[in-house]
Design an enzyme around this catalytic site. Structure first.
Site, PDB file in Angstrom:
ATOM      1  N   ARG A  23       0.859  -1.177   0.000  1.00  0.00           N
ATOM      2  CA  ARG A  23       0.000   0.000   0.000  1.00  0.00           C
ATOM      3  C   ARG A  23       0.894   1.225   0.000  1.00  0.00           C
ATOM      4  O   ARG A  23       2.110   1.106   0.048  1.00  0.00           O
ATOM      5  CB  ARG A  23      -0.995  -0.004   1.173  1.00  0.00           C
ATOM      6  CG  ARG A  23      -0.707  -0.829   2.367  1.00  0.00           C
ATOM      7  CD  ARG A  23       0.431  -0.339   3.202  1.00  0.00           C
ATOM      8  NE  ARG A  23       0.295   1.070   3.518  1.00  0.00           N
ATOM      9  CZ  ARG A  23       1.299   1.882   3.714  1.00  0.00           C
ATOM     10  NH1 ARG A  23       2.556   1.436   3.620  1.00  0.00           N
ATOM     11  NH2 ARG A  23       1.113   3.148   4.013  1.00  0.00           N
ATOM     12  N   GLY A  24       0.285   2.384  -0.084  1.00  0.00           N
ATOM     13  CA  GLY A  24       1.062   3.603  -0.266  1.00  0.00           C
ATOM     14  C   GLY A  24       1.050   3.966  -1.738  1.00  0.00           C
ATOM     15  O   GLY A  24       1.430   3.157  -2.593  1.00  0.00           O
ATOM     16  N   ALA A  25       0.600   5.172  -2.052  1.00  0.00           N
ATOM     17  CA  ALA A  25       0.376   5.560  -3.447  1.00  0.00           C
ATOM     18  C   ALA A  25       1.602   5.383  -4.351  1.00  0.00           C
ATOM     19  O   ALA A  25       1.496   4.790  -5.428  1.00  0.00           O
ATOM     20  CB  ALA A  25      -0.136   7.001  -3.508  1.00  0.00           C
ATOM     21  N   ARG A  49      -7.369  -0.075  -6.666  1.00  0.00           N
ATOM     22  CA  ARG A  49      -7.476   0.990  -5.649  1.00  0.00           C
ATOM     23  C   ARG A  49      -7.774   2.289  -6.397  1.00  0.00           C
ATOM     24  O   ARG A  49      -6.868   2.877  -6.984  1.00  0.00           O
ATOM     25  CB  ARG A  49      -6.169   1.145  -4.854  1.00  0.00           C
ATOM     26  CG  ARG A  49      -5.701  -0.046  -4.026  1.00  0.00           C
ATOM     27  CD  ARG A  49      -6.579  -0.364  -2.832  1.00  0.00           C
ATOM     28  NE  ARG A  49      -6.747   0.712  -1.892  1.00  0.00           N
ATOM     29  CZ  ARG A  49      -5.919   0.983  -0.882  1.00  0.00           C
ATOM     30  NH1 ARG A  49      -4.826   0.254  -0.705  1.00  0.00           N
ATOM     31  NH2 ARG A  49      -6.181   1.963  -0.040  1.00  0.00           N
ATOM     32  N   GLN A 102      -1.890   1.405  10.249  1.00  0.00           N
ATOM     33  CA  GLN A 102      -0.617   1.555   9.534  1.00  0.00           C
ATOM     34  C   GLN A 102       0.422   2.299  10.358  1.00  0.00           C
ATOM     35  O   GLN A 102       1.621   2.046  10.216  1.00  0.00           O
ATOM     36  CB  GLN A 102      -0.836   2.286   8.206  1.00  0.00           C
ATOM     37  CG  GLN A 102      -1.628   1.502   7.173  1.00  0.00           C
ATOM     38  CD  GLN A 102      -3.076   1.939   7.130  1.00  0.00           C
ATOM     39  OE1 GLN A 102      -3.661   2.267   8.155  1.00  0.00           O
ATOM     40  NE2 GLN A 102      -3.666   1.956   5.945  1.00  0.00           N
ATOM     41  N   ASP A 124      -2.441  10.742  -1.370  1.00  0.00           N
ATOM     42  CA  ASP A 124      -2.788   9.764  -2.399  1.00  0.00           C
ATOM     43  C   ASP A 124      -3.234  10.427  -3.688  1.00  0.00           C
ATOM     44  O   ASP A 124      -3.131   9.844  -4.751  1.00  0.00           O
ATOM     45  CB  ASP A 124      -3.876   8.826  -1.879  1.00  0.00           C
ATOM     46  CG  ASP A 124      -3.328   7.837  -0.870  1.00  0.00           C
ATOM     47  OD1 ASP A 124      -3.011   6.713  -1.272  1.00  0.00           O
ATOM     48  OD2 ASP A 124      -3.189   8.197   0.317  1.00  0.00           O
TER      49      ASP A 124
END
Length: 335
Positions: free
Chosen positions: A46-48, A87, A195, A236
């Site tokens: 995860r994480g843009a 996503r 997170q 994001d």
């Protein structure tokens, strides 16, 4: 820097399965398009920025399965949509996939298929390497706003685990430590995926950065008591007018910071800026499963039939933000 979230191998990529942290460090091999889609949609990664990097390799994996250009032409939109739909909020994902798609069409009429595949692989590697450089530059710019003895609040995870290396929000923190600044980080736990508790605290500890974990609702009290000097978060998606989509709870922090006259910094690469949308009102906000709220691991913390709303992101208006820092320096709305 001790932490790397992604490892680029000859015929596959290897990523840390972030669902298992901090108790277990396990890597997962991603060899096919479906592997990458699973990893993104199921929060293995995860994480843009990291999602964008992984998606670029996912596009290449999808293309390399075919042995005729005509087959690729027939399937390319399926590959693109499959990746983008994993996503919907993070624009880096769309940016990376569209860059790979555009590269394919540039190459399509110039080279044979095997050469096209090799060049697409090189393009994915280039996106990976660019991400590392961009994050380091973001850190250098952000460090200018970090004073010695600073107490910094961060939210969610925008560190090495969210990018190819360094991070966005945490990059400036790591640079400050390299420059021997004495800093302390307040880590919001960040419900419901935690997170902050599971990932940010873990990587800060690995990199020997002083930190204290807090529940999300403690931030306002700490600000009022003068124990927070600066807030740094990632993003994001950033609209043309400077509105920022980031982890749910970011907007609340911006309101609290503004009320207490605390600088509020957003750190993100320019690939996170989406000039096709005029404001945050146009950003699609992903909603995820109700079980993420009513369960922690296998334990229900609420009734199984409890009604739940689980938006993953919120929108912070530009007027609540002190600085938006990119690898090119400060971003201004409609820049």
């Amino acid at each position: 820097m001790e932490i790397k979230s992604i490892y680029v191998k000859e015929n596959y990529i290897e990523v840390i399965d972030q669902r298992l942290l901090p108790h277990k460090l396990k890597k997962m091999k991603l060899k096919k398009l479906n592997d990458v889609c699973f990893a993104i949609s199921n929060m293995v990664i995860r994480g843009a920025p990291l999602i964008g990097v992984a998606a670029s390799f996912g596009f290449y994996f999808g293309i390399r399965e075919y042995n005729k250009i005509s087959y690729i032409d027939d399937r390319i939109e399926v590959i693109v949509n499959k990746l983008i739909n994993t996503r919907p909020t993070a624009v880096n994902l769309i940016w990376a996939v569209n860059r790979m798609k555009n590269r394919y069409f540039i190459l399509r009429n110039k080279y044979k298929l095997e050469t096209i595949k090799n060049k697409l692989k090189n393009e994915a590697n280039k996106i990976y390497e660019e991400d590392i450089k961009m994050c380091h530059k973001i850190g250098l710019f952000t460090n200018q706003y970090i004073k010695n003895k600073s107490n910094i609040l961060t939210h969610c995870n925008a560190g090495s685990l969210a990018t190819s290396k360094y991070g966005t929000a945490l990059s400036g923190i790591y640079i400050a430590k390299e420059k021997n600044k004495d800093i302390h980080i307040w880590v919001n736990e960040t419900r419901p995926w935690l997170q902050g508790a599971r990932l940010t605290a873990w990587e800060l500890n690995k990199n020997k950065v002083k930190n204290t974990l807090i529940v999300d609702s403690a931030a306002g009290s700490l600000m009022r008591k003068g124990k927070i000097d600066l807030v740094i978060v990632g993003a994001d998606r950033i609209a043309a007018n400077g509105d920022v989509a980031n982890k749910i709870g970011t907007y609340s922090l911006s309101v609290l910071a503004k009320e207490n006259n605390i600088p509020f910094i957003v750190a993100a690469p320019t690939s996170t800026v989406d000039n096709t949308i005029s404001s945050g009102k146009e950003i699609e906000i992903e909603e995820r499963s109700e079980e993420e709220i009513i369960k922690i691991n296998d334990t229900y913390i609420a009734q199984k039939d409890q009604k739940v709303l689980n938006p993953v992101f919120d929108i912070t208006p530009y007027e609540n933000i002190t600085h938006i820092i990119t690898e090119k320096g400060e971003f201004y709305k409609n820049d």
